[in-house]
Design an enzyme around this catalytic site. Structure first.
Site, PDB file in Angstrom:
ATOM      1  N   HIS A 122       0.821  -1.288   0.094  1.00  0.00           N
ATOM      2  CA  HIS A 122      -0.001   0.031  -0.172  1.00  0.00           C
ATOM      3  C   HIS A 122       0.927   1.237   0.036  1.00  0.00           C
ATOM      4  O   HIS A 122       1.808   1.527  -0.861  1.00  0.00           O
ATOM      5  CB  HIS A 122      -0.921  -0.143   1.269  1.00  0.00           C
ATOM      6  CG  HIS A 122      -2.012   0.872   1.282  1.00  0.00           C
ATOM      7  ND1 HIS A 122      -2.332   1.799   0.086  1.00  0.00           N
ATOM      8  CD2 HIS A 122      -2.918   1.120   2.075  1.00  0.00           C
ATOM      9  CE1 HIS A 122      -3.337   2.361   0.653  1.00  0.00           C
ATOM     10  NE2 HIS A 122      -3.859   2.294   1.881  1.00  0.00           N
ATOM     11  N   HIS A 142      -2.496  -1.945  -9.866  1.00  0.00           N
ATOM     12  CA  HIS A 142      -3.421  -1.330  -8.886  1.00  0.00           C
ATOM     13  C   HIS A 142      -4.610  -2.196  -8.824  1.00  0.00           C
ATOM     14  O   HIS A 142      -4.947  -2.672  -9.852  1.00  0.00           O
ATOM     15  CB  HIS A 142      -3.748   0.200  -9.466  1.00  0.00           C
ATOM     16  CG  HIS A 142      -4.245   0.735  -8.103  1.00  0.00           C
ATOM     17  ND1 HIS A 142      -5.761   0.766  -7.780  1.00  0.00           N
ATOM     18  CD2 HIS A 142      -3.845   1.641  -7.325  1.00  0.00           C
ATOM     19  CE1 HIS A 142      -6.051   1.741  -6.529  1.00  0.00           C
ATOM     20  NE2 HIS A 142      -4.625   2.035  -6.382  1.00  0.00           N
ATOM     21  N   ASP A 150       2.478   5.824  -6.858  1.00  0.00           N
ATOM     22  CA  ASP A 150       3.845   5.571  -5.809  1.00  0.00           C
ATOM     23  C   ASP A 150       5.254   5.582  -6.662  1.00  0.00           C
ATOM     24  O   ASP A 150       6.250   5.535  -6.359  1.00  0.00           O
ATOM     25  CB  ASP A 150       3.852   4.469  -4.966  1.00  0.00           C
ATOM     26  CG  ASP A 150       2.803   4.647  -4.045  1.00  0.00           C
ATOM     27  OD1 ASP A 150       2.879   5.836  -3.338  1.00  0.00           O
ATOM     28  OD2 ASP A 150       2.235   3.605  -3.416  1.00  0.00           O
TER      29      ASP A 150
HETATM   30  N1  ACO Z   1       4.706  -6.401 -10.645  1.00  0.00           N
HETATM   31  C1  ACO Z   1       4.827  -7.578 -11.237  1.00  0.00           C
HETATM   32  N2  ACO Z   1       3.614  -8.422 -11.513  1.00  0.00           N
HETATM   33  C2  ACO Z   1       2.720  -7.844 -10.811  1.00  0.00           C
HETATM   34  C3  ACO Z   1       2.751  -6.686 -10.101  1.00  0.00           C
HETATM   35  C4  ACO Z   1       3.851  -5.971 -10.121  1.00  0.00           C
HETATM   36  N3  ACO Z   1       3.918  -4.629  -9.527  1.00  0.00           N
HETATM   37  N4  ACO Z   1       1.394  -6.314  -9.819  1.00  0.00           N
HETATM   38  C5  ACO Z   1       0.458  -7.348 -10.079  1.00  0.00           C
HETATM   39  N5  ACO Z   1       1.345  -8.247 -10.681  1.00  0.00           N
HETATM   40  C6  ACO Z   1       0.907  -9.463 -11.351  1.00  0.00           C
HETATM   41  C7  ACO Z   1       0.553 -10.654 -10.472  1.00  0.00           C
HETATM   42  O1  ACO Z   1       1.808 -11.245 -10.085  1.00  0.00           O
HETATM   43  C8  ACO Z   1      -0.600 -11.429 -11.091  1.00  0.00           C
HETATM   44  O2  ACO Z   1       0.090 -12.129 -12.009  1.00  0.00           O
HETATM   45  P1  ACO Z   1      -0.637 -13.734 -12.387  1.00  0.00           P
HETATM   46  O3  ACO Z   1      -2.173 -13.410 -12.849  1.00  0.00           O
HETATM   47  O4  ACO Z   1       0.227 -14.104 -13.428  1.00  0.00           O
HETATM   48  O5  ACO Z   1      -0.577 -14.325 -11.006  1.00  0.00           O
HETATM   49  C9  ACO Z   1      -1.300 -10.217 -11.797  1.00  0.00           C
HETATM   50  O6  ACO Z   1      -0.341  -9.123 -12.014  1.00  0.00           O
HETATM   51  C10 ACO Z   1      -2.417  -9.675 -10.845  1.00  0.00           C
HETATM   52  O7  ACO Z   1      -1.975  -9.164  -9.613  1.00  0.00           O
HETATM   53  P2  ACO Z   1      -2.533  -9.344  -8.116  1.00  0.00           P
HETATM   54  O8  ACO Z   1      -1.491  -9.524  -7.204  1.00  0.00           O
HETATM   55  O9  ACO Z   1      -3.655 -10.333  -8.176  1.00  0.00           O
HETATM   56  O10 ACO Z   1      -3.269  -7.859  -8.149  1.00  0.00           O
HETATM   57  P3  ACO Z   1      -3.894  -7.134  -7.029  1.00  0.00           P
HETATM   58  O11 ACO Z   1      -4.896  -6.529  -7.374  1.00  0.00           O
HETATM   59  O12 ACO Z   1      -4.331  -8.143  -5.862  1.00  0.00           O
HETATM   60  O13 ACO Z   1      -2.808  -6.419  -6.482  1.00  0.00           O
HETATM   61  C11 ACO Z   1      -1.174  -4.626  -5.908  1.00  0.00           C
HETATM   62  C12 ACO Z   1      -2.608  -5.050  -6.724  1.00  0.00           C
HETATM   63  C13 ACO Z   1      -1.125  -4.958  -4.548  1.00  0.00           C
HETATM   64  C14 ACO Z   1      -1.109  -2.770  -6.144  1.00  0.00           C
HETATM   65  C15 ACO Z   1      -0.128  -5.126  -6.982  1.00  0.00           C
HETATM   66  O14 ACO Z   1      -0.148  -4.798  -8.256  1.00  0.00           O
HETATM   67  C16 ACO Z   1       1.142  -4.983  -6.418  1.00  0.00           C
HETATM   68  O15 ACO Z   1       1.722  -5.629  -5.488  1.00  0.00           O
HETATM   69  N6  ACO Z   1       1.898  -3.720  -6.858  1.00  0.00           N
HETATM   70  C17 ACO Z   1       3.329  -3.500  -6.407  1.00  0.00           C
HETATM   71  C18 ACO Z   1       3.175  -2.682  -5.157  1.00  0.00           C
HETATM   72  C19 ACO Z   1       2.617  -1.196  -5.232  1.00  0.00           C
HETATM   73  O16 ACO Z   1       3.215  -0.463  -6.177  1.00  0.00           O
HETATM   74  N7  ACO Z   1       1.546  -0.868  -4.380  1.00  0.00           N
HETATM   75  C20 ACO Z   1       1.106   0.286  -4.332  1.00  0.00           C
HETATM   76  C21 ACO Z   1      -0.371   0.284  -4.892  1.00  0.00           C
HETATM   77  S1  ACO Z   1      -1.013   1.953  -4.941  1.00  0.00           S
HETATM   78  C22 ACO Z   1      -1.305   2.412  -3.415  1.00  0.00           C
HETATM   79  O17 ACO Z   1      -1.385   1.700  -2.567  1.00  0.00           O
HETATM   80  C23 ACO Z   1      -1.223   3.989  -3.397  1.00  0.00           C
END
Ligand code: ACO
Length: 420
Positions: A260, A299, A355
């Site tokens: 987050h 996201h 971010d």
């Molecule tokens: N890098 C690489 N792969 C990713 C990323 C990433 N940043 N984000 C998602 N994926 C992939 C996952 O591995 C998954 O792949 P799969 O389908 O092959 O298993 C797919 O994309 C979907 O990802 P989920 O984790 O199911 O998506 P979710 O909606 O649960 O997660 C989140 C959203 C937590 C923001 C995620 O994209 C992430 O971890 N991003 C990196 C952390 C980040 O930047 N967080 C800030 C969010 S914005 C905020 O809080 C202000």
């Protein structure tokens, strides 16, 4: 029965029920007629509330507070004006804004005992740990904050939190640096006062209006984001009718996590680890192979470019024109360029989020990496409070208490220690 309904047939028994659809949703409790619950870990498709505060269209990349596009607010509104808008639902008149600014200014002081327990933290304590502890502790200074059924008391706690948060955030910064605490000044505006309390040395600080406005825009962009993880924490904890200082500290704890608000800090660590533009392709390959994530990308709601990230890129230009280029920007731009062309990221609709660039700007402004999330918390505070107020005034809300699908052992008899 309303016109829009859903007919569900239980193929186990042949029973059919017709349930109403309203606002594109069905009530999970209507499934009880069939003896069913809905199962939705991590709330992927569950609305936990009705809300009139923030609208997001994740596919179109739209974000509005109370109907106003984020682009217009970022250009024209001050942070306190935005906070008022979130609380009251309308933009303030000039008189309302001046009175609000004045009221906040008169609540910026924090009991000096707070400096004593900040002193108790180790010199290398994480700023978010200090912030969440100090904000939670404020509830002990204001026992009247427990009067959550009293509208005027709720308003007063809101003013206190908005006013005192920058003071505590600045003191957390000073503690990390081993610097004496600087007290609030009534001749400065909200942002100017915060910046002065963080950076003043020897009674001196030369304000830079471009950097201060850039910081203000970043705070406006972070001010609310509907039912994000930290807001959900504030609402969930607040639904127990605890005081708002405790509920907001739960929000700070949720924001601390690297998935987050902690992501902006993680982005900077990632850019450090990559080290140079040449190593970007290798890093992208390692992410695709499942070794970590590209922090600042992806996201839960935005499946296109995060509108805040677009605006932040513009702010970055203004800031770097003042401070000189942050060398890590080149690495970030190259990561974005490659990721936006790569099928792994394109097919999963992973775009830069708020971010991805904010940390680079905070660093250029002089904030250390582990302080970035404190700035995010300062920005998100009005959203937490507006959502807390909305939750308490919503007759449909009760204590937030999800159900579960039990997967553990059936009943069994206790085995004495000697027989195990
Ligand atoms: N890098 C690489 N792969 C990713 C990323 C990433 N940043 N984000 C998602 N994926 C992939 C996952 O591995 C998954 O792949 P799969 O389908 O092959 O298993 C797919 O994309 C979907 O990802 P989920 O984790 O199911 O998506 P979710 O909606 O649960 O997660 C989140 C959203 C937590 C923001 C995620 O994209 C992430 O971890 N991003 C990196 C952390 C980040 O930047 N967080 C800030 C969010 S914005 C905020 O809080 C202000």
């Amino acid at each position: 029965m309303p016109e829009e309904t859903l007919t569900i047939r239980d193929n186990r028994t042949g029973t059919e029920v017709e349930i109403p659809i309203s606002d594109g949703t069905i009530h999970a409790t209507d499934l009880r007629q069939l003896g069913l619950m809905s199962y939705d870990p991590a709330f992927l498709n569950t609305a936990s509330t009705r809300s009139g505060i923030t609208y997001i269209d994740g596919d179109a990349g739209i974000l509005r507070y109370r109907g106003y596009p984020i682009e217009q607010l970022a250009e024209h509104a001050s942070f306190l004006e935005t906070a008022w808008l979130l609380f009251e639902g309308e933009l303030p008149t000039r008189e309302q804004l001046e009175a609000w600014e004045e009221e906040v200014r008169h609540h910026t002081y924090v009991h000096t005992n707070v400096t004593q327990f900040l002193d108790g933290f180790r010199h290398d304590a994480h700023p978010m740990g200090m912030l969440l502890g100090a904000v939670a502790a404020l509830s002990t200074f204001y026992p009247d904050a427990k009067e959550i059924g009293d509208v005027e008391s709720r308003r007063l706690q809101r003013v206190r939190l908005i006013a005192k948060f920058p003071t505590i955030a600045a003191w957390v910064f000073r503690h990390s640096r081993g610097l004496p605490y600087v007290f609030p000044r009534n001749d400065l505006d909200y942002i100017g006062n915060f910046v002065n309390m963080t950076f003043e040395i020897g009674g001196q600080h030369e304000p830079n209006p471009v950097l201060q406005r850039a910081l203000e825009i970043l705070l406006v962009l972070h001010a609310d984001h509907e039912q994000n993880a930290s807001t959900n924490a504030v609402r969930g904890v607040g639904s127990t009718q605890v005081d708002p200082f405790s509920a907001v500290s739960a929000g700070i704890a949720a924001l601390y996590g690297p998935l987050h608000g902690g992501a902006n800090e993680a982005v900077l660590r990632m850019l450090d680890e990559i080290g140079s533009v040449e190593r970007v392709p290798e890093f992208i390959e390692s992410v695709k192979a499942g070794h970590g994530r590209l922090m600042g990308f992806g996201h839960r709601v935005y499946k296109s470019y995060d509108p805040r990230a677009k605006l932040i890129k513009r702010v970055a230009d203004d800031v770097f024109a003042q401070t000189g280029l942050n060398p890590k920007l080149e690495i970030a731009l190259e990561l974005e360029r490659i990721a936006l062309e790569d099928d792994y990221f394109v097919s999963r609709k992973l775009y830069p989020n708020v971010d991805f660039y904010s940390g680079l700007i905070y660093q250029a402004m002089g904030y250390p990496t582990d302080y970035f999330t404190v700035l995010f918390a300062l920005g998100r505070l009005p959203g937490w409070l507006a959502q807390w107020e909305e939750m308490l005034s919503d007759p449909e809300q009760k204590i937030a208490r999800p159900r579960q699908v039990y997967t553990g052992a059936d009943e069994r008899d206790f085995v004495p220690l000697a027989n195990r």
